[in-house]
Design an enzyme around this catalytic site. Sequence first.
Site, PDB file in Angstrom:
ATOM      1  N   ARG A 162      -0.683  -2.865 -13.667  1.00  0.00           N
ATOM      2  CA  ARG A 162       0.048  -1.891 -13.530  1.00  0.00           C
ATOM      3  C   ARG A 162       1.086  -1.300 -14.022  1.00  0.00           C
ATOM      4  NH1 ARG A 162       0.625  -4.218  -6.738  1.00  0.00           N
ATOM      5  NH2 ARG A 162      -1.771  -4.887  -6.111  1.00  0.00           N
ATOM      6  N   GLN A 176      -1.855  -8.075   7.708  1.00  0.00           N
ATOM      7  CA  GLN A 176      -2.889  -8.474   6.247  1.00  0.00           C
ATOM      8  C   GLN A 176      -2.427  -9.591   5.996  1.00  0.00           C
ATOM      9  OE1 GLN A 176      -1.246  -8.072   3.306  1.00  0.00           O
ATOM     10  NE2 GLN A 176      -3.022  -8.590   1.769  1.00  0.00           N
ATOM     11  N   SER A 195       1.992  -6.508   5.814  1.00  0.00           N
ATOM     12  CA  SER A 195       1.607  -6.982   5.017  1.00  0.00           C
ATOM     13  C   SER A 195       1.975  -8.064   4.626  1.00  0.00           C
ATOM     14  CB  SER A 195       2.420  -6.561   3.362  1.00  0.00           C
ATOM     15  OG  SER A 195       1.568  -7.151   1.809  1.00  0.00           O
ATOM     16  N   ASP A 211      -9.933   3.859   3.176  1.00  0.00           N
ATOM     17  CA  ASP A 211      -8.381   3.999   2.582  1.00  0.00           C
ATOM     18  C   ASP A 211      -8.826   4.569   1.538  1.00  0.00           C
ATOM     19  OD1 ASP A 211      -8.107   2.238   1.211  1.00  0.00           O
ATOM     20  OD2 ASP A 211      -6.579   0.396   2.683  1.00  0.00           O
ATOM     21  N   TYR A 230       6.731   1.943  -8.800  1.00  0.00           N
ATOM     22  CA  TYR A 230       5.468   1.353  -7.654  1.00  0.00           C
ATOM     23  C   TYR A 230       4.739   1.696  -6.668  1.00  0.00           C
ATOM     24  CZ  TYR A 230       4.422  -2.740  -4.622  1.00  0.00           C
ATOM     25  OH  TYR A 230       3.775  -3.215  -4.177  1.00  0.00           O
ATOM     26  N   GLY A 253      -6.614   6.855  -1.126  1.00  0.00           N
ATOM     27  CA  GLY A 253      -6.783   8.764  -1.405  1.00  0.00           C
ATOM     28  C   GLY A 253      -6.253   9.702  -0.203  1.00  0.00           C
ATOM     29  N   ILE A 254      -6.138   9.127   0.764  1.00  0.00           N
ATOM     30  CA  ILE A 254      -5.362   9.408   1.404  1.00  0.00           C
ATOM     31  C   ILE A 254      -4.238  10.739   1.716  1.00  0.00           C
ATOM     32  CG2 ILE A 254      -5.471  10.050   4.314  1.00  0.00           C
ATOM     33  CD1 ILE A 254      -7.879   7.833   4.180  1.00  0.00           C
ATOM     34  N   GLY A 290      -1.256   4.616   3.947  1.00  0.00           N
ATOM     35  CA  GLY A 290      -0.366   4.008   2.226  1.00  0.00           C
ATOM     36  C   GLY A 290       0.682   4.720   2.062  1.00  0.00           C
ATOM     37  N   ARG A 291       0.048   5.283   0.516  1.00  0.00           N
ATOM     38  CA  ARG A 291       1.442   5.898  -0.334  1.00  0.00           C
ATOM     39  C   ARG A 291       1.861   7.443   0.339  1.00  0.00           C
ATOM     40  NH1 ARG A 291      -2.362   4.683  -4.202  1.00  0.00           N
ATOM     41  NH2 ARG A 291      -1.822   3.428  -5.936  1.00  0.00           N
ATOM     42  N   HIS A 311      -8.224  -1.441  -2.678  1.00  0.00           N
ATOM     43  CA  HIS A 311      -6.408  -1.024  -3.416  1.00  0.00           C
ATOM     44  C   HIS A 311      -5.891   0.184  -4.367  1.00  0.00           C
ATOM     45  CE1 HIS A 311      -4.124  -4.786  -2.138  1.00  0.00           C
ATOM     46  NE2 HIS A 311      -3.183  -4.278  -3.068  1.00  0.00           N
ATOM     47  N   LYS A 328     -11.270  -6.209   4.121  1.00  0.00           N
ATOM     48  CA  LYS A 328     -10.071  -5.211   3.332  1.00  0.00           C
ATOM     49  C   LYS A 328      -9.984  -5.709   1.722  1.00  0.00           C
ATOM     50  CE  LYS A 328      -6.009  -2.532   2.927  1.00  0.00           C
ATOM     51  NZ  LYS A 328      -6.001  -2.530   1.176  1.00  0.00           N
ATOM     52  N   TYR A 362      -3.324 -12.119   2.757  1.00  0.00           N
ATOM     53  CA  TYR A 362      -3.773 -12.989   1.401  1.00  0.00           C
ATOM     54  C   TYR A 362      -4.122 -14.313   1.468  1.00  0.00           C
ATOM     55  CZ  TYR A 362      -2.564  -9.176  -1.268  1.00  0.00           C
ATOM     56  OH  TYR A 362      -2.260  -7.790  -1.028  1.00  0.00           O
ATOM     57  N   THR A 383      -7.406  -9.737   3.049  1.00  0.00           N
ATOM     58  CA  THR A 383      -8.110  -8.627   1.579  1.00  0.00           C
ATOM     59  C   THR A 383      -9.108  -9.585   1.060  1.00  0.00           C
ATOM     60  OG1 THR A 383      -6.019  -7.602   2.119  1.00  0.00           O
ATOM     61  CG2 THR A 383      -6.407  -7.630  -0.268  1.00  0.00           C
TER      62      THR A 383
END
Length: 410
Positions: free
Chosen positions: A195, A158, A136, A331, A54, A333-334, A354-355, A300, A276, A160, A186
């Site tokens: 996913r 954040q 979130s 954000d 996930y 890919g960092i 994030g990741r 995202h 965002k 929605y 967002t």
Amino acid sequence: MVARQFPNPKDIFEYVQFKKPSFDGKKRRLDDALTIYDLRAIAKRRTPAAAFDYTDGAAEGELSMTRARQAFEDIEFHPDILHPAEDVDTSVEILGGPSAMPFGIAPTGFTRLMQTEGEIAGAGAAGAAGIPFTLSTLGTTTIENVKAANPHGRNWFQLYVMRDREISYGLARRAAAAGFDTLQFTVDTPVAGNRMRDKRNGFAIPPQLTAKTVLDTLPRVNWWFDFLTTPKLEFASLQSTGGTVGELLNAAMDPTISFDDLAIIRELWPGKIVIKGVQNVPDAVKLIDMGVDGIILSNHGGRQLDRAPVPFHLLPKVVREVGQDATVMVDTGIMNGADIVAAMALGAKFTLIGRAYLYGLMAGGRAGVDRTIAILRSEIERTMKLLGVQSVAELEPRHVTQLSRFRELG
């Protein structure tokens, strides 16, 4: 010819020092992790596949995520020589307040399923490091408990926009009442992305156990123990908790959201508001002209539209059009502090991870998040010193070249 002699035992100990053994397994694992990818490897060993995937996965063929990471790897730095930078200042001012480093923690959903300390670990580590933490809408810790975990630090929320608008409005009011200073509205999730790792793993709240998932989870005794001996896993800010990620998002989110919703949210939110999920130049210009406090260039994390624009590639184009004074953040890919330095050099005012944060969380709870931040801090400081800059403000576009892999159409 060199003269030889029988070694003196006393001399040996002058050249060789034995490392003191550590009996703290977690500390040893985390100390041995030198990069975010090292933390990812630990996280994969210690976390069931459904929860790990996930975090680690993205939508469709995962091209957006792969390209985002590749974009940061395809940079070339141009250091200044004979520019002393012994002590560097990594602090920045962002959205009306300070941050000790040019990054904060991005909003992540289902966080306590990754590791049971969840948002408490993230908020506490962010507060200790002096950087912002974002909760979130799909978080698994309440707004009030995040505030308690980070009482003196900067907390962001954040949001929605859901089919039942009053739920969204109520969450915004709760966050404002708890002292959260910034709202991330967002806009890239009218429906859930495809996913496929989650579908294959049966990832849901509550977890959907099959023979395959049980066999995968059994060797990870610590995860099971934590899962079974801590409070029930559920969304802390929402009432509905059953289903896969896609089912939950599709049931809650409204594909009809528009600029009218933004106007209402701006009216009720008393603090700073940033948008965002911005993914093109015209939208960026329109939002800045409307007077929002900032925008976040984001796809995202590649988890929504696959083959979406790469935020890092988009960054210099947006900055050129909206101007240097606009608050443009980025954000996706960092994975290295050098990625953050490159983004700041190309005009970003701030970045979000994030990741990278979740890999640390899965690797070691709060201590793992602390390790993530420490690794990124070290990489930022070292990169700045090697570039010959003493502060983030000294970073300029001339310090970075983006190598191009993709030919633009049109």
